[in-house]
Design a protein around this motif. Structure first.
Motif, PDB file in Angstrom:
ATOM      1  N   THR A   1       0.830  -1.207   0.000  1.00  8.90           N
ATOM      2  CA  THR A   1       0.000   0.000   0.000  1.00  8.90           C
ATOM      3  C   THR A   1       0.864   1.257   0.000  1.00  8.90           C
ATOM      4  N   VAL A   2       0.441   2.242  -0.790  1.00  8.39           N
ATOM      5  CA  VAL A   2       1.178   3.507  -0.908  1.00  8.39           C
ATOM      6  C   VAL A   2       0.181   4.661  -0.856  1.00  8.39           C
ATOM      7  N   LEU A   3       0.537   5.698  -0.109  1.00 11.99           N
ATOM      8  CA  LEU A   3      -0.224   6.947  -0.096  1.00 11.99           C
ATOM      9  C   LEU A   3       0.568   7.987  -0.869  1.00 11.99           C
ATOM     10  N   LEU A   4      -0.060   8.622  -1.852  1.00  9.03           N
ATOM     11  CA  LEU A   4       0.564   9.710  -2.595  1.00  9.03           C
ATOM     12  C   LEU A   4       0.107  11.049  -2.021  1.00  9.03           C
ATOM     13  N   ILE A   5       1.051  11.914  -1.759  1.00 13.31           N
ATOM     14  CA  ILE A   5       0.743  13.287  -1.362  1.00 13.31           C
ATOM     15  C   ILE A   5       1.410  14.187  -2.387  1.00 13.31           C
ATOM     16  N   GLU A   6       0.618  14.700  -3.313  1.00 11.90           N
ATOM     17  CA  GLU A   6       1.117  15.449  -4.472  1.00 11.90           C
ATOM     18  C   GLU A   6       0.022  16.380  -4.951  1.00 11.90           C
ATOM     19  N   ASP A   7       0.334  17.684  -5.081  1.00 14.78           N
ATOM     20  CA  ASP A   7      -0.708  18.658  -5.412  1.00 14.78           C
ATOM     21  C   ASP A   7      -0.816  18.949  -6.912  1.00 14.78           C
ATOM     22  N   GLU A   8       0.045  18.382  -7.727  1.00 14.45           N
ATOM     23  CA  GLU A   8      -0.029  18.598  -9.171  1.00 14.45           C
ATOM     24  C   GLU A   8      -0.447  17.296  -9.848  1.00 14.45           C
ATOM     25  N   LYS A   9      -1.607  17.312 -10.510  1.00 13.58           N
ATOM     26  CA  LYS A   9      -2.161  16.091 -11.095  1.00 13.58           C
ATOM     27  C   LYS A   9      -1.220  15.425 -12.102  1.00 13.58           C
TER      28      LYS A   9
ATOM     29  N   ASN B   1       2.000  15.303 -12.135  1.00 11.25           N
ATOM     30  CA  ASN B   1       3.035  14.606 -11.370  1.00 11.25           C
ATOM     31  C   ASN B   1       2.469  13.385 -10.660  1.00 11.25           C
ATOM     32  N   ALA B   2       1.257  13.517 -10.109  1.00  9.14           N
ATOM     33  CA  ALA B   2       0.611  12.389  -9.445  1.00  9.14           C
ATOM     34  C   ALA B   2       0.358  11.245 -10.429  1.00  9.14           C
ATOM     35  N   ASP B   3      -0.137  11.589 -11.613  1.00 14.32           N
ATOM     36  CA  ASP B   3      -0.411  10.565 -12.626  1.00 14.32           C
ATOM     37  C   ASP B   3       0.881   9.879 -13.061  1.00 14.32           C
ATOM     38  N   ARG B   4       1.941  10.646 -13.199  1.00 17.54           N
ATOM     39  CA  ARG B   4       3.231  10.065 -13.596  1.00 17.54           C
ATOM     40  C   ARG B   4       3.743   9.103 -12.527  1.00 17.54           C
ATOM     41  N   LEU B   5       3.639   9.512 -11.257  1.00 17.05           N
ATOM     42  CA  LEU B   5       4.067   8.642 -10.167  1.00 17.05           C
ATOM     43  C   LEU B   5       3.271   7.342 -10.132  1.00 17.05           C
ATOM     44  N   LYS B   6       1.977   7.446 -10.371  1.00 21.38           N
ATOM     45  CA  LYS B   6       1.142   6.242 -10.388  1.00 21.38           C
ATOM     46  C   LYS B   6       1.598   5.279 -11.482  1.00 21.38           C
ATOM     47  N   ARG B   7       1.892   5.822 -12.659  1.00 24.74           N
ATOM     48  CA  ARG B   7       2.358   4.963 -13.762  1.00 24.74           C
ATOM     49  C   ARG B   7       3.680   4.296 -13.421  1.00 24.74           C
ATOM     50  N   LEU B   8       4.607   5.077 -12.877  1.00 18.85           N
ATOM     51  CA  LEU B   8       5.910   4.527 -12.522  1.00 18.85           C
ATOM     52  C   LEU B   8       5.782   3.461 -11.432  1.00 18.85           C
ATOM     53  N   LEU B   9       4.944   3.752 -10.427  1.00 21.34           N
ATOM     54  CA  LEU B   9       4.747   2.784  -9.342  1.00 21.34           C
ATOM     55  C   LEU B   9       4.178   1.470  -9.854  1.00 21.34           C
ATOM     56  N   HIS B  10       3.161   1.552 -10.676  1.00 18.35           N
ATOM     57  CA  HIS B  10       2.528   0.329 -11.184  1.00 18.35           C
ATOM     58  C   HIS B  10       3.445  -0.428 -12.145  1.00 18.35           C
ATOM     59  N   HIS B  11       4.372   0.288 -12.766  1.00 14.03           N
ATOM     60  CA  HIS B  11       5.338  -0.403 -13.622  1.00 14.03           C
ATOM     61  C   HIS B  11       6.308  -1.226 -12.775  1.00 14.03           C
ATOM     62  N   VAL B  12       6.758  -0.627 -11.657  1.00 17.79           N
ATOM     63  CA  VAL B  12       7.712  -1.317 -10.783  1.00 17.79           C
ATOM     64  C   VAL B  12       7.011  -2.340  -9.903  1.00 17.79           C
ATOM     65  N   CYS B  13       5.836  -1.967  -9.369  1.00 17.74           N
ATOM     66  CA  CYS B  13       5.062  -2.843  -8.472  1.00 17.74           C
ATOM     67  C   CYS B  13       3.639  -2.974  -9.015  1.00 17.74           C
ATOM     68  N   PRO B  14       3.399  -3.878  -9.940  1.00 22.04           N
ATOM     69  CA  PRO B  14       2.090  -3.972 -10.594  1.00 22.04           C
ATOM     70  C   PRO B  14       0.921  -4.179  -9.630  1.00 22.04           C
ATOM     71  N   ASN B  15       1.184  -4.822  -8.491  1.00 20.59           N
ATOM     72  CA  ASN B  15       0.097  -5.152  -7.557  1.00 20.59           C
ATOM     73  C   ASN B  15      -0.050  -4.156  -6.410  1.00 20.59           C
ATOM     74  N   VAL B  16       0.713  -3.065  -6.444  1.00 19.18           N
ATOM     75  CA  VAL B  16       0.642  -2.108  -5.347  1.00 19.18           C
ATOM     76  C   VAL B  16      -0.720  -1.410  -5.350  1.00 19.18           C
ATOM     77  N   ASP B  17      -1.239  -1.141  -4.158  1.00 20.86           N
ATOM     78  CA  ASP B  17      -2.518  -0.443  -4.002  1.00 20.86           C
ATOM     79  C   ASP B  17      -2.234   1.002  -3.587  1.00 20.86           C
ATOM     80  N   ILE B  18      -2.516   1.945  -4.476  1.00 15.06           N
ATOM     81  CA  ILE B  18      -2.380   3.369  -4.135  1.00 15.06           C
ATOM     82  C   ILE B  18      -3.664   3.766  -3.422  1.00 15.06           C
ATOM     83  N   VAL B  19      -3.592   3.828  -2.112  1.00 12.30           N
ATOM     84  CA  VAL B  19      -4.795   3.930  -1.289  1.00 12.30           C
ATOM     85  C   VAL B  19      -5.471   5.290  -1.389  1.00 12.30           C
ATOM     86  N   ALA B  20      -4.700   6.341  -1.702  1.00 11.30           N
ATOM     87  CA  ALA B  20      -5.286   7.682  -1.842  1.00 11.30           C
ATOM     88  C   ALA B  20      -4.250   8.612  -2.449  1.00 11.30           C
ATOM     89  N   THR B  21      -4.745   9.697  -3.033  1.00 11.84           N
ATOM     90  CA  THR B  21      -3.873  10.771  -3.511  1.00 11.84           C
ATOM     91  C   THR B  21      -4.393  12.068  -2.898  1.00 11.84           C
TER      92      THR B  21
END
Length: 254
Positions: A5-13, A15-35
């Protein structure tokens, strides 16, 4: 990776979308619980939810610097700070940081930071109940307060409160005192680690067991290590491994 599980704290959409893509590429099963986009929203989320395995936290948010979050709610999860600025490196170091990534974040840099998380936290995140039980076990009951040492034709007492640190030298254990004297101790560092209050003494490495009040300065060292300068005329410098650096900072900040 074991990261769940990962919580993203990012105020620019973007950047948030990019982080989500990178995270899911490295950890396909990770759950981004909130942004969350602000200090206020992040504090509300942290107060009302189980803390995640990891937080990716932007430093400059829409309503201020993220460090204000730590003044408003207890954050126990490890953190990877993300920012377009490098001026906050030392301040970020104070908190539960395992890395500090400059934008735009590259996939290999995020992968390395997540691997550092895996190295530091090889087991699943502790539940709050487990943490409370651990705190109870580490409460200062029954810990050694003094040593009885041979002295001339008899003995003398040495209080643990008079000791800056213990160190191993040529197979012997020695105590460096606040008055800059050195005493020979019969116990090994392994034995002392079990006998002393862990809120006061920390096993920094194979050679040193240090008192929290003996720490003079802390510096970033290469490869994620920390360099600790100790008080006293010895001017001892102690290296903390990358694997222990987060635990050491948490111990210092307790």
């Amino acid at each position: 990776m074991r990261l769940k599980t990962v919580l993203l704290i990012e105020d620019e959409k973007p950047n948030a979308d990019r982080l989500k893509r990178l995270l899911h590429h490295v950890c396909p099963n990770v759950d981004i619980v909130a942004t969350e986009e602000s200090i206020a929203a992040s504090v509300t989320w942290l107060k009302n939810n189980v803390q995640p395995d990891l937080i990716l936290m932007d430093i400059r948010l829409s309503d201020g610097l993220c460090f204000e979050i730590f003044n408003l709610v207890e954050v126990t999860a490890p953190i990877i700070f993300t920012t377009a600025y490098d001026e906050y490196t030392l301040k970020a170091f104070k908190y539960n940081s395992i890395d500090y990534l400059l934008k735009p974040i590259k996939q290999d840099e995020l992968t390395a930071a997540l691997q550092r998380y895996e190295d530091m936290f090889p087991h699943a995140a502790l539940t709050q109940t487990t943490l409370e039980n651990l705190a109870e076990l580490l409460s200062p009951k029954g810990y050694r307060k003094r040593f009885l040492l041979p002295f001339r034709d008899g003995y003398k007492t040495l209080l643990t409160s008079d000791i800056h640190y213990f160190y191993s030298e040529w197979g012997n254990t020695k105590a460096f005192l606040k008055n800059n004297q050195v005493e020979l101790i019969s116990q090994t560092l392994e034995e002392l680690e079990k006998q002393l209050n862990p809120q006061e003494f920390y096993r920094a490495n194979r050679q040193y067991l240090i008192h929290i009040d003996a720490v003079k300065s802390i510096f970033n060292h290469f490869n994620g290590k920390l360099k600790v300068e100790l008080k006293g005329q010895s001017e001892a410098e102690v290296l903390i491994s990358r694997e222990k650096s987060t635990a050491f900072k948490s111990w210092m900040d307790y």
